[in-house]
Design an enzyme around this catalytic site. Structure first.
Site, PDB file in Angstrom:
ATOM      1  N   HIS A  32      -9.877   7.107   7.134  1.00 30.70           N
ATOM      2  CA  HIS A  32     -10.409   7.138   5.808  1.00 30.70           C
ATOM      3  C   HIS A  32      -9.866   5.842   4.976  1.00 30.70           C
ATOM      4  O   HIS A  32      -9.307   5.206   5.670  1.00 30.70           O
ATOM      5  CB  HIS A  32     -10.570   8.388   5.394  1.00 30.70           C
ATOM      6  CG  HIS A  32      -8.953   8.936   5.078  1.00 30.70           C
ATOM      7  ND1 HIS A  32      -7.971   8.486   4.589  1.00 30.70           N
ATOM      8  CD2 HIS A  32      -8.636   9.984   5.934  1.00 30.70           C
ATOM      9  CE1 HIS A  32      -6.692   9.050   4.776  1.00 30.70           C
ATOM     10  NE2 HIS A  32      -7.278  10.385   5.528  1.00 30.70           N
ATOM     11  N   HIS A  35      -6.301   5.373   5.101  1.00 30.94           N
ATOM     12  CA  HIS A  35      -5.853   4.549   6.079  1.00 30.94           C
ATOM     13  C   HIS A  35      -6.074   3.055   5.902  1.00 30.94           C
ATOM     14  O   HIS A  35      -5.043   2.360   6.181  1.00 30.94           O
ATOM     15  CB  HIS A  35      -6.534   4.868   7.521  1.00 30.94           C
ATOM     16  CG  HIS A  35      -6.036   6.480   8.103  1.00 30.94           C
ATOM     17  ND1 HIS A  35      -7.004   7.373   7.861  1.00 30.94           N
ATOM     18  CD2 HIS A  35      -4.943   6.735   8.524  1.00 30.94           C
ATOM     19  CE1 HIS A  35      -6.353   8.672   8.337  1.00 30.94           C
ATOM     20  NE2 HIS A  35      -5.259   8.203   8.959  1.00 30.94           N
ATOM     21  N   GLY A 146       1.911   6.782   4.928  1.00 25.73           N
ATOM     22  CA  GLY A 146       1.333   7.247   3.823  1.00 25.73           C
ATOM     23  C   GLY A 146       2.378   8.321   3.240  1.00 25.73           C
ATOM     24  O   GLY A 146       2.975   9.105   4.011  1.00 25.73           O
ATOM     25  N   GLU A 147       2.399   8.095   1.758  1.00 27.07           N
ATOM     26  CA  GLU A 147       3.421   9.104   1.053  1.00 27.07           C
ATOM     27  C   GLU A 147       2.853  10.499   1.159  1.00 27.07           C
ATOM     28  O   GLU A 147       3.376  11.567   0.611  1.00 27.07           O
ATOM     29  CB  GLU A 147       3.798   8.485  -0.203  1.00 27.07           C
ATOM     30  CG  GLU A 147       4.855   7.439  -0.381  1.00 27.07           C
ATOM     31  CD  GLU A 147       5.115   7.110  -1.715  1.00 27.07           C
ATOM     32  OE1 GLU A 147       4.601   7.689  -2.798  1.00 27.07           O
ATOM     33  OE2 GLU A 147       5.906   6.186  -1.956  1.00 27.07           O
ATOM     34  N   ASP A 149       2.299  12.474   3.307  1.00 30.44           N
ATOM     35  CA  ASP A 149       3.128  13.083   4.246  1.00 30.44           C
ATOM     36  C   ASP A 149       4.473  12.842   3.900  1.00 30.44           C
ATOM     37  O   ASP A 149       5.272  12.270   4.798  1.00 30.44           O
ATOM     38  CB  ASP A 149       2.662  12.929   5.720  1.00 30.44           C
ATOM     39  CG  ASP A 149       1.402  13.328   6.040  1.00 30.44           C
ATOM     40  OD1 ASP A 149       1.067  14.428   6.129  1.00 30.44           O
ATOM     41  OD2 ASP A 149       0.204  12.322   6.293  1.00 30.44           O
ATOM     42  N   LEU A 183      -6.633  12.262  -0.058  1.00 31.31           N
ATOM     43  CA  LEU A 183      -7.546  11.852   0.991  1.00 31.31           C
ATOM     44  C   LEU A 183      -6.759  12.594   2.400  1.00 31.31           C
ATOM     45  O   LEU A 183      -5.606  12.105   2.461  1.00 31.31           O
ATOM     46  CB  LEU A 183      -7.805  10.590   1.098  1.00 31.31           C
ATOM     47  CG  LEU A 183      -8.677   9.809   0.052  1.00 31.31           C
ATOM     48  CD1 LEU A 183      -8.993   8.302   0.313  1.00 31.31           C
ATOM     49  CD2 LEU A 183      -9.923  10.631  -0.117  1.00 31.31           C
ATOM     50  N   ARG A 186      -8.481  16.125   7.229  1.00 37.39           N
ATOM     51  CA  ARG A 186      -8.884  17.482   7.285  1.00 37.39           C
ATOM     52  C   ARG A 186      -9.783  17.831   6.067  1.00 37.39           C
ATOM     53  O   ARG A 186     -10.464  19.186   6.199  1.00 37.39           O
ATOM     54  CB  ARG A 186      -7.599  18.298   7.495  1.00 37.39           C
ATOM     55  CG  ARG A 186      -6.928  18.352   8.735  1.00 37.39           C
ATOM     56  CD  ARG A 186      -5.696  19.271   8.393  1.00 37.39           C
ATOM     57  NE  ARG A 186      -5.068  19.584   9.927  1.00 37.39           N
ATOM     58  CZ  ARG A 186      -3.980  18.766  10.269  1.00 37.39           C
ATOM     59  NH1 ARG A 186      -3.423  17.864   9.642  1.00 37.39           N
ATOM     60  NH2 ARG A 186      -3.760  19.155  11.734  1.00 37.39           N
TER      61      ARG A 186
END
Length: 288
Positions: A32, A35, A146-147, A149, A183, A186
């Site tokens: 998405h 990414h 990505g931050e 996670d 974003l 899921r």
């Protein structure tokens, strides 16, 4: 031209053909706009970008969504081609784990059993094991995460340092919808009412950050965030159910009294579990 490979034998020459620096972006597919931001950041830093697409079974518990996790490889490849990705490595489960599930795994340490690790036992063993394998297979100079996670990013950084992996781990800020929802692949599981309820996670973070900036202290920042999370008009199965809402230091240790900190939240919205976090600044108490 984007080269797509699915096994180690094809990956090795494809990787060797890339001169200069290489950045890897590890994904589970269902790409998405978040990414795409990672891909752009990687392209700005390195000469070439290599993307991995692999839904890792080791990080799914027995009652989690491995089987229904979205798999959209053709759409993912279009995004990679448009972004100028040099190589996409999209292996099968047997390619990554040829002998079945590995008996040797990466132990994430005490932090791996907290927050996400407490709610999802063994999760970070699976994450770090596959990240280590993919770093060994792709041999990147940089790896972008990505931050959103944030605990994963923190643990990957520790693994790279502690095990001398020789790769720079780069964090990229969370990409959000206009209403603040982070974003996530899921998010497509959410119904309309659930999608509206899901903004409570980011609303809680914004409220907590504002209280912290006003010098109200960590306890008040947490309390304010929790109040903002309350479901309000959401009812029944659409009401978000809080898993955790915590305040830590930037390395996920105990929260400081003042200075940089991190606010992290996880909640169930219907049958979908969402996470989010934000960097906040605990300002000194205002004096009059």
């Amino acid at each position: 031209m984007t080269v797509v490979v699915s096994d180690r034998e094809a990956l090795a020459p494809a990787r060797k053909s890339l001169p200069g620096s290489v950045a890897v972006v590890m994904t589970m597919g269902a790409l998405h706009a978040g990414h795409e931001t990672l891909l752009r950041a990687a392209a700005e830093r390195a000469d070439h970008v290599l993307v991995t697409v692999f839904v890792n079974p080791l990080q799914f518990g027995p009652n989690e969504d491995f089987d229904r996790y979205p798999r959209t490889l053709e759409a993912d490849l279009e995004i990679c081609r448009a972004a100028g990705v040099a190589v996409v490595f999209a292996p099968t489960r047997d390619e990554i784990y040829p002998g079945g599930e590995p008996t040797v795994r990466v132990d994430p340490g005490a932090l791996g059993g907290q927050l996400e690790g407490q709610s999802r036992p063994g999760f970070f063993d699976g994450v770090l094991t596959v990240v280590l394998k993919l770093i060994q297979l792709t041999r990147p100079d940089f790896a972008f995460f990505g931050e959103k996670d944030y605990q994963q990013l923190t643990l990957v950084r520790r693994m790279a340092r502690d095990l001398d992996l020789g790769v720079e781990i780069v964090g990229v800020p969370t990409v959000r919808e206009p209403d603040g929802l982070a974003l996530s692949s899921r998010n497509r599981y959410l119904s309309g009412p659930q999608r509206r309820a899901a903004v409570r996670l980011s609303a809680a973070l914004r409220a907590g950050a504002a209280a912290a900036a006003d010098g109200l202290g960590g306890a008040a920042a947490l309390s304010t965030a929790r109040t903002a999370f309350e479901p309000g008009t959401a009812v029944g199965d659409d009401a978000p159910k809080l898993d955790y809402l915590v305040l830590t230091d930037p390395d996920l240790g105990p929260a400081p009294v003042t200075g940089p900190a991190r606010l992290l939240v996880a909640a169930w919205v219907g049958q979908t579990r969402l996470i989010d976090n934000a960097a906040i600044e605990l300002a000194p108490p205002a004096t009059h």
